[in-house]
Design a protein around this motif. Structure first.
Motif, PDB file in Angstrom:
ATOM      1  N   LEU A   3      24.942 -30.875  27.650  1.00 21.71           N
ATOM      2  CA  LEU A   3      24.323 -29.817  28.456  1.00 21.71           C
ATOM      3  C   LEU A   3      23.770 -28.708  27.574  1.00 21.71           C
ATOM      4  CD1 LEU A   3      23.717 -28.608  31.223  1.00 21.71           C
ATOM      5  CD2 LEU A   3      26.013 -27.573  31.190  1.00 21.71           C
ATOM      6  N   ALA A   4      24.567 -28.345  26.538  1.00 22.09           N
ATOM      7  CA  ALA A   4      24.096 -27.301  25.624  1.00 22.09           C
ATOM      8  C   ALA A   4      22.847 -27.751  24.877  1.00 22.09           C
ATOM      9  CB  ALA A   4      25.215 -26.942  24.647  1.00 22.09           C
ATOM     10  N   TRP A   5      22.865 -29.053  24.437  1.00 21.56           N
ATOM     11  CA  TRP A   5      21.683 -29.584  23.724  1.00 21.56           C
ATOM     12  C   TRP A   5      20.468 -29.622  24.631  1.00 21.56           C
ATOM     13  CZ3 TRP A   5      18.812 -33.900  24.981  1.00 21.56           C
ATOM     14  CH2 TRP A   5      17.821 -34.264  24.044  1.00 21.56           C
ATOM     15  N   TRP A   6      20.675 -30.078  25.887  1.00 25.93           N
ATOM     16  CA  TRP A   6      19.559 -30.160  26.825  1.00 25.93           C
ATOM     17  C   TRP A   6      19.004 -28.780  27.145  1.00 25.93           C
ATOM     18  CZ3 TRP A   6      18.850 -28.540  31.954  1.00 25.93           C
ATOM     19  CH2 TRP A   6      17.732 -29.092  32.606  1.00 25.93           C
ATOM     20  N   THR A   7      19.916 -27.812  27.314  1.00 23.27           N
ATOM     21  CA  THR A   7      19.483 -26.434  27.591  1.00 23.27           C
ATOM     22  C   THR A   7      18.695 -25.866  26.406  1.00 23.27           C
ATOM     23  OG1 THR A   7      21.447 -26.075  28.981  1.00 23.27           O
ATOM     24  CG2 THR A   7      20.272 -24.120  28.185  1.00 23.27           C
ATOM     25  N   ALA A   8      19.216 -26.119  25.190  1.00 26.91           N
ATOM     26  CA  ALA A   8      18.518 -25.635  23.996  1.00 26.91           C
ATOM     27  C   ALA A   8      17.165 -26.308  23.837  1.00 26.91           C
ATOM     28  CB  ALA A   8      19.379 -25.874  22.759  1.00 26.91           C
ATOM     29  N   TRP A   9      17.131 -27.628  24.168  1.00 33.74           N
ATOM     30  CA  TRP A   9      15.871 -28.370  24.058  1.00 33.74           C
ATOM     31  C   TRP A   9      14.848 -27.843  25.054  1.00 33.74           C
ATOM     32  CZ3 TRP A   9      13.443 -31.608  27.662  1.00 33.74           C
ATOM     33  CH2 TRP A   9      12.350 -32.349  27.167  1.00 33.74           C
ATOM     34  N   ARG A  10      15.310 -27.600  26.299  1.00 38.51           N
ATOM     35  CA  ARG A  10      14.423 -27.040  27.307  1.00 38.51           C
ATOM     36  C   ARG A  10      13.897 -25.679  26.874  1.00 38.51           C
ATOM     37  NH1 ARG A  10      14.767 -28.363  32.783  1.00 38.51           N
ATOM     38  NH2 ARG A  10      13.301 -26.632  33.016  1.00 38.51           N
ATOM     39  N   HIS A  11      14.809 -24.867  26.354  1.00 35.54           N
ATOM     40  CA  HIS A  11      14.413 -23.534  25.901  1.00 35.54           C
ATOM     41  C   HIS A  11      13.421 -23.623  24.751  1.00 35.54           C
ATOM     42  CE1 HIS A  11      14.709 -19.261  25.067  1.00 35.54           C
ATOM     43  NE2 HIS A  11      14.964 -19.556  23.797  1.00 35.54           N
ATOM     44  N   SER A  12      13.698 -24.547  23.807  1.00 34.84           N
ATOM     45  CA  SER A  12      12.805 -24.726  22.665  1.00 34.84           C
ATOM     46  C   SER A  12      11.430 -25.211  23.109  1.00 34.84           C
ATOM     47  CB  SER A  12      13.429 -25.716  21.676  1.00 34.84           C
ATOM     48  OG  SER A  12      12.539 -25.997  20.623  1.00 34.84           O
TER      49      SER A  12
ATOM     50  N   ARG B  25      10.021 -24.808  26.102  1.00 33.89           N
ATOM     51  CA  ARG B  25       9.332 -23.716  26.799  1.00 33.89           C
ATOM     52  C   ARG B  25       8.798 -22.690  25.805  1.00 33.89           C
ATOM     53  NH1 ARG B  25      13.547 -22.596  31.814  1.00 33.89           N
ATOM     54  NH2 ARG B  25      13.008 -24.461  33.044  1.00 33.89           N
TER      55      ARG B  25
END
Length: 251
Positions: free
Chosen positions: A28-37, A39
């Motif tokens: 979840l943390a990786w996916w959130t960071a990936w989404r943020h990156s 965007r």
């Protein structure tokens, strides 16, 4: 033994769930960071595109501004300074030279029988005659010289820091060049010649722009009255011949 096994299985089961929860948290943390990156990358690219558009618009406006400024200062037909721009530049140069008691020479000239060229050969040939004269003038001017169109077929050249002998030599060079080149033009422009008047601003004669122009204009008038195709330097005698009988023009 059965009792021990039953105790170990719940412990192992709980540990497995803890690992799964930890792994899920990491995912979840990786996916959130990936989404943020992603965007952030998309926003950076959008801002970069917007910056390029704004830069292009700024360059376009700057070019348009420079074009409008050029058009406001230059004659559209010949590309020389227009009357107002020439007058402003001339005043600035004279004000500077006056501080150091240095001379400035002004040449005023026009095309002889220009109306006849227009009437007999057409206005297109008349425009070609103007272009020929302007082109030849540019061949002999230096970067410090000012070149402007007073109006119609009349032009002005200012030579900062130069006395009358230099301006006379320049005027004669231009006069002879036009007389020699005009018959060789395509189409030929026979009879195209120049009349030129020269005057000087200096500590003795003063640095008043309109007076300088009036003296050069008076010399031009004498050249025209003397038969045209000539260069005349202004002095008290030429001014006396003309000023009482003509309207003084101003820059």
């Amino acid at each position: 033994m059965a009792t021990q096994g039953s105790v170990e299985r719940p412990a192992t089961h709980s540990l497995t769930w803890l690992w799964l929860l930890a792994l899920g948290g990491l995912l979840l943390a990786w996916w959130t960071a990936w989404r943020h990156s992603r965007r952030l990358k998309e926003e950076t690219e959008r801002l970069a595109r917007q910056q390029r558009v704004l830069k292009s618009a700024h360059s376009h406006l700057q070019r348009k501004s420079e074009e409008l400024q050029h058009l406001s200062m230059h004659d559209p037909l010949t590309g020389t300074l227009n009357r107002q721009a020439f007058g402003n530049e001339l005043r600035d140069r004279i004000d500077h030279l006056a501080k150091y008691n240095l001379p400035l020479s002004l040449i005023v000239f026009d095309l002889d029988h220009f109306k006849r060229i227009n009437d007999q050969q057409g206005h297109l040939v008349g425009d070609m005659a103007l272009a020929l004269v302007v082109g030849l003038a540019h061949e002999h001017l230096v970067s410090d010289d000012l070149f402007g169109r007073f109006g119609g077929d009349e032009f002005m050249i200012a030579c900062p820091g130069q006395a009358v002998p230099h301006a006379l030599a320049l005027a004669e060079t231009l006069r002879k060049a036009v007389a020699a080149r005009a018959p060789l033009a395509d189409p030929p422009i026979p009879g195209l010649t120049l009349s030129l008047g020269v005057a000087q601003a200096d500590p003795e004669r003063g640095y008043e722009v309109d007076d300088l122009f009036a003296r050069a204009d008076a010399a031009l008038y004498v050249a025209k009255q003397g038969g045209r195709n000539a260069t005349v330097a202004a002095d008290d005698e030429t001014a006396a011949q003309v000023v009482p009988n003509s309207v003084r023009r101003h820059l």
